[in-house]
Motif scaffolding. Structure first.
Motif, PDB file in Angstrom:
ATOM      1  N   TYR A   1       0.842  -1.205   0.000  1.00  0.00           N
ATOM      2  CA  TYR A   1       0.000   0.000   0.000  1.00  0.00           C
ATOM      3  C   TYR A   1       0.876   1.253   0.000  1.00  0.00           C
ATOM      4  CZ  TYR A   1      -3.239   3.593   1.528  1.00  0.00           C
ATOM      5  OH  TYR A   1      -3.965   4.739   1.607  1.00  0.00           O
TER       6      TYR A   1
ATOM      7  N   LEU B   1       2.694   1.743  -3.401  1.00  0.00           N
ATOM      8  CA  LEU B   1       1.799   2.216  -4.464  1.00  0.00           C
ATOM      9  C   LEU B   1       1.355   3.653  -4.207  1.00  0.00           C
ATOM     10  CD1 LEU B   1      -0.308  -1.023  -5.018  1.00  0.00           C
ATOM     11  CD2 LEU B   1       1.358  -0.038  -6.598  1.00  0.00           C
TER      12      LEU B   1
ATOM     13  N   VAL C   1      -0.528   6.181  -7.076  1.00  0.00           N
ATOM     14  CA  VAL C   1      -1.575   5.323  -7.641  1.00  0.00           C
ATOM     15  C   VAL C   1      -2.871   5.658  -6.915  1.00  0.00           C
ATOM     16  CG1 VAL C   1      -2.334   2.927  -7.930  1.00  0.00           C
ATOM     17  CG2 VAL C   1       0.081   3.512  -8.184  1.00  0.00           C
TER      18      VAL C   1
ATOM     19  N   GLU D   1      -6.400   5.450  -4.971  1.00  0.00           N
ATOM     20  CA  GLU D   1      -6.809   4.563  -3.871  1.00  0.00           C
ATOM     21  C   GLU D   1      -7.564   3.311  -4.344  1.00  0.00           C
ATOM     22  OE1 GLU D   1      -6.394   3.884   0.121  1.00  0.00           O
ATOM     23  OE2 GLU D   1      -5.844   5.787  -0.776  1.00  0.00           O
ATOM     24  N   PRO D   2      -8.581   3.434  -5.220  1.00  0.00           N
ATOM     25  CA  PRO D   2      -9.292   2.207  -5.644  1.00  0.00           C
ATOM     26  C   PRO D   2      -8.371   1.229  -6.393  1.00  0.00           C
ATOM     27  CG  PRO D   2     -10.529   4.166  -6.297  1.00  0.00           C
ATOM     28  CD  PRO D   2      -9.213   4.629  -5.766  1.00  0.00           C
ATOM     29  N   LYS D   3      -7.450   1.760  -7.158  1.00  0.00           N
ATOM     30  CA  LYS D   3      -6.533   0.883  -7.898  1.00  0.00           C
ATOM     31  C   LYS D   3      -5.534   0.215  -6.963  1.00  0.00           C
ATOM     32  CE  LYS D   3      -7.006   2.993 -12.333  1.00  0.00           C
ATOM     33  NZ  LYS D   3      -6.587   2.720 -13.671  1.00  0.00           N
ATOM     34  N   ILE D   4      -5.168   0.902  -5.898  1.00  0.00           N
ATOM     35  CA  ILE D   4      -4.252   0.300  -4.916  1.00  0.00           C
ATOM     36  C   ILE D   4      -4.878  -0.963  -4.333  1.00  0.00           C
ATOM     37  CG2 ILE D   4      -3.216   0.590  -2.622  1.00  0.00           C
ATOM     38  CD1 ILE D   4      -2.715   3.512  -3.311  1.00  0.00           C
ATOM     39  N   GLU D   5      -6.142  -0.841  -3.944  1.00  0.00           N
ATOM     40  CA  GLU D   5      -6.836  -1.989  -3.353  1.00  0.00           C
ATOM     41  C   GLU D   5      -6.950  -3.133  -4.366  1.00  0.00           C
ATOM     42  OE1 GLU D   5      -8.312  -4.318  -0.502  1.00  0.00           O
ATOM     43  OE2 GLU D   5      -7.532  -2.308  -0.182  1.00  0.00           O
ATOM     44  N   SER D   6      -7.226  -2.811  -5.601  1.00  0.00           N
ATOM     45  CA  SER D   6      -7.330  -3.838  -6.644  1.00  0.00           C
ATOM     46  C   SER D   6      -5.997  -4.544  -6.862  1.00  0.00           C
ATOM     47  CB  SER D   6      -7.783  -3.216  -7.967  1.00  0.00           C
ATOM     48  OG  SER D   6      -9.051  -2.636  -7.829  1.00  0.00           O
ATOM     49  N   VAL D   7      -4.934  -3.779  -6.905  1.00  0.00           N
ATOM     50  CA  VAL D   7      -3.607  -4.362  -7.112  1.00  0.00           C
ATOM     51  C   VAL D   7      -3.227  -5.248  -5.933  1.00  0.00           C
ATOM     52  CG1 VAL D   7      -1.148  -3.814  -7.266  1.00  0.00           C
ATOM     53  CG2 VAL D   7      -2.785  -2.537  -8.637  1.00  0.00           C
TER      54      VAL D   7
END
Length: 81
Positions: free
Chosen positions: A8, A11, A16, A18-24
């Motif tokens: 986290y 990223l 990056v 926030e929503p994409k961080i969780e997805s990654v």
């Protein structure tokens, strides 16, 4: 948990969203820790097959050694008398 936090922070450091961080992070966790229900452990299956072959081989060897021991015993008894 430490890996998740480190990912986290890494990223977030490169901006990056926030929503994409969780997805990654979720994708990486799934890739690193696949569910055993979906992927059979082929190494364990191969190990069990090899172990089964070894068991049969050992049983045969013990049987042959026992037969030879009894045959030698009978030959010795016959030679003595």
């Amino acid at each position: 948990m430490k890996i998740r936090l480190a990912m986290y922070e890494a990223l977030k450091a490169i901006n990056v969203p926030e929503p994409k961080i969780e997805s990654v992070i979720q994708a990486m966790e799934t890739a690193l820790h696949p569910s055993p229900a979906f992927k059979p452990d082929s190494d364990m299956t191969q190990f069990r097959a090899t172990l089964s072959q070894l068991e049969v081989s050992l049983t045969m060897n013990i049987g042959v050694m026992l037969f030879l021991a009894v045959a030698i015993l009978f030959a010795a008894v016959a030679f003595i008398h």
